[in-house]
Design a protein around this motif. Sequence first.
Motif, mmCIF file in Angstrom:
data_model
loop_
_atom_site.group_PDB
_atom_site.id
_atom_site.type_symbol
_atom_site.label_atom_id
_atom_site.label_comp_id
_atom_site.label_asym_id
_atom_site.label_seq_id
_atom_site.Cartn_x
_atom_site.Cartn_y
_atom_site.Cartn_z
ATOM 1 N N ARG A 1 0.831 -1.213 0.000
ATOM 2 C CA ARG A 1 0.000 0.000 0.000
ATOM 3 C C ARG A 1 0.861 1.257 0.000
ATOM 4 O O ARG A 1 0.528 2.256 -0.639
ATOM 5 C CB ARG A 1 -0.925 -0.014 1.222
ATOM 6 N N GLU B 1 -4.185 2.791 -7.682
ATOM 7 C CA GLU B 1 -4.816 1.952 -8.701
ATOM 8 C C GLU B 1 -4.228 0.535 -8.682
ATOM 9 O O GLU B 1 -4.960 -0.459 -8.747
ATOM 10 C CB GLU B 1 -4.638 2.572 -10.086
ATOM 11 N N HIS C 1 -5.268 -1.373 -5.562
ATOM 12 C CA HIS C 1 -6.641 -1.846 -5.711
ATOM 13 C C HIS C 1 -6.663 -3.114 -6.576
ATOM 14 O O HIS C 1 -7.404 -4.060 -6.290
ATOM 15 C CB HIS C 1 -7.515 -0.765 -6.334
ATOM 16 N N THR C 2 -5.854 -3.135 -7.626
ATOM 17 C CA THR C 2 -5.772 -4.323 -8.469
ATOM 18 C C THR C 2 -5.279 -5.516 -7.662
ATOM 19 O O THR C 2 -5.808 -6.626 -7.774
ATOM 20 C CB THR C 2 -4.832 -4.081 -9.659
ATOM 21 N N THR D 1 -8.103 -6.720 -5.498
ATOM 22 C CA THR D 1 -9.172 -7.297 -6.307
ATOM 23 C C THR D 1 -8.825 -8.695 -6.780
ATOM 24 O O THR D 1 -9.700 -9.559 -6.896
ATOM 25 C CB THR D 1 -9.457 -6.402 -7.528
ATOM 26 N N TRP E 1 -8.761 -4.360 -15.280
ATOM 27 C CA TRP E 1 -7.817 -4.260 -14.181
ATOM 28 C C TRP E 1 -6.405 -4.105 -14.715
ATOM 29 O O TRP E 1 -5.910 -4.979 -15.413
ATOM 30 C CB TRP E 1 -7.898 -5.507 -13.292
#
Length: 317
Positions: free
Chosen positions: A60, A66, A69-70, A73, A255
């Motif tokens: 992080r 972005e 987040h990928t 996910t 993504w």
Amino acid sequence: MPGLPLHVIIIGAGTGGLCLAQGLKRAGVSVAVYERDRTRRDGLQGYRVGIDADGKRALRANLSPELYHTFLTTCAQRPRYGNQMTHGKKFLFSAGPEVLKAADQPSEDDADESVSRMTLRQILLTGVEDVVHFDKRFTHYEQHADGRVTAFFADGDSATGDLLVGAEGANSPVRRQYLPHAKLVDTGLIGITGKTPLTDETRALLPKEVREGVTMVHGPKGFMCILHVMRFKWDEDGKPRQGIGSTDAEALRAWPGMLYDNSRDYIMWGFAASERWLPQDVTRMRGARIQQLVKEKTASWHPDFRRIFALGDPNSR
């Protein structure tokens, strides 16, 4: 040199090296990564990697929002159970939501994650392609009187910087030169890992606690096996994915960083035994040959476990 911009040389484009490169580049620090693999597809060891709370904080802090987040996910669904079983498929212990209180559950930031190694590597390579140099096998380094350091490579090239980081794993040549007294100790334990697709047939072989958890199976002679059912979120979101190693064009467009995704629902199993119980050439065995070895060594195990071993993809070992 005082007053000059810092340049960092990283040896190894693994998880740690690429994460550091991401953070340095975002911070405006000059960085170059040198990787012995010839392309970004090469050199993957294993299928998945567990990321703990410290690892998530590092990702992080160093990745763009972005890309982070990928990463989140594309992680597998978190296991709900921790299990211990006998090789006869009897539970020794199982802990899950029925016994764990809400207060015992880790926070979202502290919860462990499991992600495909291939997917994570592509995420970490996204945006730093211009500073990663492939097909560069590090040989040694030299320190200079002015404090700088030069790394040398097998092809005759060299690179000079202010800081050299060895991020090339347990057999690090940088570590061997810098800390020659730090020796590796062989534990004598051999692990054989396989990947079996999660299908209606294989799902039926496992109790709910095993399908939704991580399980350690204990056998005779100290043999053991870990079972981790990797279930990815998009399979339950109306995006069925068939076949290990295939790709999904829609997901790749949606993504970033998933150019070579190989994440599909599967059962990861890792059989382990002392090397004294295994053939001398076991580390050179591959495919159907080593799959057969696992079946031979587990002849007394429950038929359902042996079926999972037999249905494994021979190309995944």
